[in-house]
Design a protein around this motif. Structure first.
Motif, PDB file in Angstrom:
ATOM      1  N   ALA A 176       0.834  -1.212   0.000  1.00 17.09           N
ATOM      2  CA  ALA A 176       0.000   0.000   0.000  1.00 17.09           C
ATOM      3  C   ALA A 176       0.862   1.253   0.000  1.00 17.09           C
ATOM      4  CB  ALA A 176      -0.920  -0.015   1.219  1.00 17.09           C
ATOM      5  N   HIS A 177       1.918   1.244   0.821  1.00 18.53           N
ATOM      6  CA  HIS A 177       2.811   2.411   0.902  1.00 18.53           C
ATOM      7  C   HIS A 177       3.495   2.656  -0.439  1.00 18.53           C
ATOM      8  CE1 HIS A 177       5.337   5.360   2.879  1.00 18.53           C
ATOM      9  NE2 HIS A 177       6.423   4.755   2.410  1.00 18.53           N
ATOM     10  N   ALA A 178       3.968   1.607  -1.103  1.00 14.40           N
ATOM     11  CA  ALA A 178       4.624   1.760  -2.407  1.00 14.40           C
ATOM     12  C   ALA A 178       3.658   2.300  -3.448  1.00 14.40           C
ATOM     13  CB  ALA A 178       5.186   0.411  -2.858  1.00 14.40           C
ATOM     14  N   THR A 179       2.409   1.845  -3.397  1.00 14.22           N
ATOM     15  CA  THR A 179       1.389   2.348  -4.327  1.00 14.22           C
ATOM     16  C   THR A 179       1.210   3.847  -4.161  1.00 14.22           C
ATOM     17  OG1 THR A 179       0.236   0.215  -4.245  1.00 14.22           O
ATOM     18  CG2 THR A 179      -1.021   2.113  -5.036  1.00 14.22           C
ATOM     19  N   MET A 180       1.194   4.289  -2.923  1.00 17.76           N
ATOM     20  CA  MET A 180       1.065   5.714  -2.638  1.00 17.76           C
ATOM     21  C   MET A 180       2.313   6.483  -3.082  1.00 17.76           C
ATOM     22  SD  MET A 180       2.095   8.270  -0.363  1.00 17.76           S
ATOM     23  CE  MET A 180       2.726   7.327   1.031  1.00 17.76           C
ATOM     24  N   LEU A 181       3.503   5.902  -2.873  1.00 15.98           N
ATOM     25  CA  LEU A 181       4.742   6.586  -3.283  1.00 15.98           C
ATOM     26  C   LEU A 181       4.792   6.780  -4.798  1.00 15.98           C
ATOM     27  CD1 LEU A 181       7.465   4.871  -1.025  1.00 15.98           C
ATOM     28  CD2 LEU A 181       6.458   7.155  -0.754  1.00 15.98           C
TER      29      LEU A 181
ATOM     30  N   SER B 240      -8.039   2.822  12.584  1.00 13.98           N
ATOM     31  CA  SER B 240      -7.530   4.014  11.899  1.00 13.98           C
ATOM     32  C   SER B 240      -6.084   3.770  11.505  1.00 13.98           C
ATOM     33  CB  SER B 240      -7.628   5.248  12.806  1.00 13.98           C
ATOM     34  OG  SER B 240      -6.943   5.026  14.030  1.00 13.98           O
ATOM     35  N   SER B 241      -5.681   4.339  10.389  1.00 16.65           N
ATOM     36  CA  SER B 241      -4.352   4.063   9.853  1.00 16.65           C
ATOM     37  C   SER B 241      -3.301   5.031  10.397  1.00 16.65           C
ATOM     38  CB  SER B 241      -4.361   4.171   8.326  1.00 16.65           C
ATOM     39  OG  SER B 241      -3.047   4.025   7.819  1.00 16.65           O
ATOM     40  N   PRO B 242      -2.250   4.495  11.039  1.00 16.89           N
ATOM     41  CA  PRO B 242      -1.160   5.340  11.513  1.00 16.89           C
ATOM     42  C   PRO B 242      -0.075   5.536  10.462  1.00 16.89           C
ATOM     43  CG  PRO B 242      -0.807   3.119  12.284  1.00 16.89           C
ATOM     44  CD  PRO B 242      -2.085   3.087  11.457  1.00 16.89           C
ATOM     45  N   LEU B 243      -0.184   4.838   9.315  1.00 14.91           N
ATOM     46  CA  LEU B 243       0.867   4.886   8.312  1.00 14.91           C
ATOM     47  C   LEU B 243       1.031   6.309   7.774  1.00 14.91           C
ATOM     48  CD1 LEU B 243       2.893   3.047   6.918  1.00 14.91           C
ATOM     49  CD2 LEU B 243       1.193   2.639   5.121  1.00 14.91           C
TER      50      LEU B 243
ATOM     51  N   LEU C 189       7.418  15.064   2.868  1.00  9.35           N
ATOM     52  CA  LEU C 189       6.919  14.539   1.596  1.00  9.35           C
ATOM     53  C   LEU C 189       5.390  14.652   1.554  1.00  9.35           C
ATOM     54  CD1 LEU C 189       9.108  11.302   1.285  1.00  9.35           C
ATOM     55  CD2 LEU C 189       9.382  13.452   0.029  1.00  9.35           C
ATOM     56  N   PRO C 190       4.817  14.858   0.366  1.00  9.51           N
ATOM     57  CA  PRO C 190       3.354  15.048   0.257  1.00  9.51           C
ATOM     58  C   PRO C 190       2.597  13.724   0.283  1.00  9.51           C
ATOM     59  CG  PRO C 190       4.334  15.202  -1.922  1.00  9.51           C
ATOM     60  CD  PRO C 190       5.484  15.019  -0.964  1.00  9.51           C
ATOM     61  N   LEU C 191       2.663  13.035   1.402  1.00  8.28           N
ATOM     62  CA  LEU C 191       2.042  11.712   1.504  1.00  8.28           C
ATOM     63  C   LEU C 191       0.526  11.803   1.354  1.00  8.28           C
ATOM     64  CD1 LEU C 191       3.950  10.215   4.587  1.00  8.28           C
ATOM     65  CD2 LEU C 191       4.606  10.144   2.164  1.00  8.28           C
ATOM     66  N   ASP C 192      -0.053  10.781   0.760  1.00  6.44           N
ATOM     67  CA  ASP C 192      -1.510  10.655   0.675  1.00  6.44           C
ATOM     68  C   ASP C 192      -1.926   9.585   1.679  1.00  6.44           C
ATOM     69  OD1 ASP C 192      -4.181  10.306   0.091  1.00  6.44           O
ATOM     70  OD2 ASP C 192      -3.903  10.324  -2.089  1.00  6.44           O
ATOM     71  N   ARG C 193      -2.119   9.990   2.917  1.00 11.29           N
ATOM     72  CA  ARG C 193      -2.426   9.041   3.984  1.00 11.29           C
ATOM     73  C   ARG C 193      -3.829   8.454   3.824  1.00 11.29           C
ATOM     74  NH1 ARG C 193      -1.801  10.959   9.697  1.00 11.29           N
ATOM     75  NH2 ARG C 193      -1.738   8.689  10.053  1.00 11.29           N
ATOM     76  N   ARG C 194      -4.708   9.202   3.197  1.00 17.12           N
ATOM     77  CA  ARG C 194      -6.057   8.666   2.981  1.00 17.12           C
ATOM     78  C   ARG C 194      -6.032   7.499   2.005  1.00 17.12           C
ATOM     79  NH1 ARG C 194      -9.972  14.069   2.660  1.00 17.12           N
ATOM     80  NH2 ARG C 194      -9.484  14.838   4.779  1.00 17.12           N
ATOM     81  N   LEU C 195      -5.160   7.580   1.016  1.00 16.52           N
ATOM     82  CA  LEU C 195      -5.058   6.492   0.048  1.00 16.52           C
ATOM     83  C   LEU C 195      -4.577   5.214   0.730  1.00 16.52           C
ATOM     84  CD1 LEU C 195      -5.056   5.278  -2.782  1.00 16.52           C
ATOM     85  CD2 LEU C 195      -2.748   6.225  -3.115  1.00 16.52           C
ATOM     86  N   THR C 196      -3.513   5.303   1.531  1.00 18.56           N
ATOM     87  CA  THR C 196      -3.019   4.089   2.186  1.00 18.56           C
ATOM     88  C   THR C 196      -4.032   3.543   3.187  1.00 18.56           C
ATOM     89  OG1 THR C 196      -1.774   5.494   3.736  1.00 18.56           O
ATOM     90  CG2 THR C 196      -0.560   4.566   1.872  1.00 18.56           C
TER      91      THR C 196
ATOM     92  N   VAL D 168      -8.215   7.671   8.659  1.00 19.91           N
ATOM     93  CA  VAL D 168      -6.827   7.995   8.983  1.00 19.91           C
ATOM     94  C   VAL D 168      -6.753   8.332  10.469  1.00 19.91           C
ATOM     95  CG1 VAL D 168      -4.992   9.698   8.649  1.00 19.91           C
ATOM     96  CG2 VAL D 168      -6.248   8.812   6.674  1.00 19.91           C
ATOM     97  N   GLN D 169      -5.721   7.853  11.135  1.00 16.59           N
ATOM     98  CA  GLN D 169      -5.476   8.294  12.508  1.00 16.59           C
ATOM     99  C   GLN D 169      -4.801   9.658  12.412  1.00 16.59           C
ATOM    100  OE1 GLN D 169      -3.325   5.502  14.908  1.00 16.59           O
ATOM    101  NE2 GLN D 169      -3.610   6.641  16.803  1.00 16.59           N
ATOM    102  N   GLY D 170      -5.543  10.697  12.734  1.00 19.66           N
ATOM    103  CA  GLY D 170      -5.162  12.044  12.341  1.00 19.66           C
ATOM    104  C   GLY D 170      -3.879  12.589  12.937  1.00 19.66           C
ATOM    105  N   ASN D 171      -3.859  12.867  14.198  1.00 22.67           N
ATOM    106  CA  ASN D 171      -2.714  13.519  14.830  1.00 22.67           C
ATOM    107  C   ASN D 171      -1.520  12.572  14.844  1.00 22.67           C
ATOM    108  OD1 ASN D 171      -0.924  14.350  17.082  1.00 22.67           O
ATOM    109  ND2 ASN D 171      -2.472  15.933  17.394  1.00 22.67           N
ATOM    110  N   VAL D 172      -0.437  12.981  14.162  1.00 24.01           N
ATOM    111  CA  VAL D 172       0.693  12.065  14.008  1.00 24.01           C
ATOM    112  C   VAL D 172       1.375  11.756  15.337  1.00 24.01           C
ATOM    113  CG1 VAL D 172       1.120  12.642  11.598  1.00 24.01           C
ATOM    114  CG2 VAL D 172       2.236  13.991  13.394  1.00 24.01           C
TER     115      VAL D 172
END
Length: 454
Positions: free
Chosen positions: A46-51, A197-200, A210-217, A226-230
């Motif tokens: 999933a992370h590679a797909t987002m990258l 919720s996703s912590p990724l 980096l402009p990560l798309d956390r919603r996508l992962t 998404v688990q919001g607050n990092v």
């Protein structure tokens, strides 16, 4: 190669890191992580797909990484994937594999993430899978208990303080555990939803430039959000594990009580139930013994799981915000807790399905004094104040006869009582509702995991 080591030190591990320190800090992570490796691979896909979407990986690099990660997944499923103490954990072993196979493309996989959020997401995926498995097993046990109640509609003494108290029934007894297990399932599913919720992408607690798309992962991994607050992502480590272990402890609480009841009811002095020999062991000195070791060990394992819960809480108590290596010590209790709960529910299901009932011993145990409260209530129904009725019956107890007292059986028909005609129907309806809720939570998760793996 360790992910945190400078490249110039790759061949100097003996001098760069004392073997004693390495052994102490790595601990058993390299063994435990075999249970997490599958989930780390899926999260990495999933992370590679987002990258690739944000331009860090080319489409060719993504295809190659996906191919190699799926090869790792195949190795894991075949039991051929290994993690060495030098790797420290599955995250390092998998990245080292990719780098060896793909060179620079493999080195790019860690862009925008830390081992901190890697282990968080792997543990969350593992926990969802394990929690759904425990829930399914508990639903099967609850159904077995309801089937037992349906099969054995016989009276049974009810006990308080380990003494006969009032008339009960086998359906009331077994269905009570079915209902309690359904509550336990609800508690566990509530806990799963709370942590769904996703912590990724939270990296080392402070995000990334980096402009990560956390919603996508999050979507690719089947998380609800998404688990919001990092920073909270990292601060929630241990908290999620403690919540899950607390929920699992509820199952073990009920199973330990059920175990004690079965031991009590099956002792030769009572003989209401008979435990099949395959669930008993013998004695090395007493030829006649048939010991309920399975049930006794289950009670002990319930206490072990409660201790694991306390261990996680104490490990995380009063830690400052951010990551600390203390968190490493929360992993094994969680894995062990799920293992204990799953095995305990499954073996109890097998045992209950095989239980035999001595109907005559159950009926003969309904001695006259057990009907004392029912006799008092008869006087109350005729107009006598309850306290007077209580004292009258107390004086009459020595002269009570078994004659005609069984007429009081079958008269407690209010909601939830031993003779409620809808007792099993109500619990069966609840069973269906919990089963449907499990499907609503589990099916999207399974679909997401299958999509990543295929």
């Amino acid at each position: 190669m360790k992910l945190w080591k400078a490249s110039g030190l790759e061949d100097q591990s003996a001098s760069a890191l004392c073997a004693l320190v390495e052994s102490y800090t790595v601990g058993s992570d390299w063994v435990l992580d075999l249970d997490l490796a599958r989930w780390d691979v899926l999260a990495s896909i999933a992370h590679a797909t987002m990258l690739e979407k944000i331009g860090i990986l080319s489409s060719t690099e993504l295809a190659n990484i996906q191919r190699e990660l799926k090869e790792v997944l195949d190795q894991i499923q075949l039991g051929k994937f290994s993690i060495s103490p030098q790797d420290e954990d599955c995250h390092t072993a998998i990245e080292n594999y990719l780098t060896k196979k793909l060179g620079d493309a493999g080195k790019k996989i860690h862009s925008g993430r830390s081992r901190n959020d890697q282990v968080l997401v792997a543990i969350k995926l593992f926990s969802k899978d394990a929690a759904f498995s425990v829930t399914r097993a508990a639903l099967a046990l609850a159904q077995t208990l309801l089937d037992f109640a349906q099969k054995h509609p016989h009276p049974l003494p009810g006990y308080t303080h380990m003494q006969k108290a009032m008339p009960s029934s086998l359906p009331l007894w077994s269905a009570s555990f079915a209902e309690s297990l359904l509550d336990d399932c609800a508690i566990l599913l509530d806990t799963v939803e709370l942590a769904d919720s996703s912590p990724l992408g939270s990296a080392a607690s402070y995000g990334t430039s980096l402009p990560l798309d956390r919603r996508l992962t999050a979507e690719l991994l089947g998380f609800a959000r998404v688990q919001g607050n990092v920073m909270y992502c990292q601060n929630s480590r241990g908290k999620n594990e403690a919540g899950l272990l607390s929920a699992l402890s509820m199952f073990m609480l009920d199973l330990s009580k059920l175990a004690s009841d079965v031991i009590f009811f099956s002792q030769p002095e009572l003989g209401y139930l008979r435990i099949p020999e395959e669930f008993c062991t013998g004695s090395s000195i007493m030829p006649q013994k048939k010991n309920p070791d399975v049930l006794e060990l289950l009670r002990a394992k319930a206490r072990v799981l409660a201790a694991l819960h306390a261990q996680v809480l104490q490990t995380c108590m009063a830690l400052p915000s951010g990551y600390h290596r203390d968190f490493q010590m929360t992993k094994e209790p969680l894995l062990k807790g799920f293992e204990i709960a799953q095995a305990s529910v499954q073996i109890m299901n097998e045992l209950v399905a095989a239980l035999d009932v001595d109907v005559e011993r159950c009926r003969q145990a309904l001695t006259p004094e057990i009907f004392s409260t029912d006799i008092a209530n008869k006087y109350v129904a005729e107009g006598m104040p309850f306290r007077d009725a209580y004292r009258k019956v107390k004086e009459e107890i020595p002269g009570l006869s078994r004659e005609d007292l069984h007429r009081f059986l079958g008269v407690k028909t209010h909601d939830g009582a031993p003779d409620d005609p809808k007792l099993l129907q109500t619990t069966q309806a609840r069973h269906l509702a919990v089963t449907n809720r499990l499907a609503q939570l589990e099916n999207p998760f399974r679909a997401a995991m299958a999509a990543l793996a295929n």
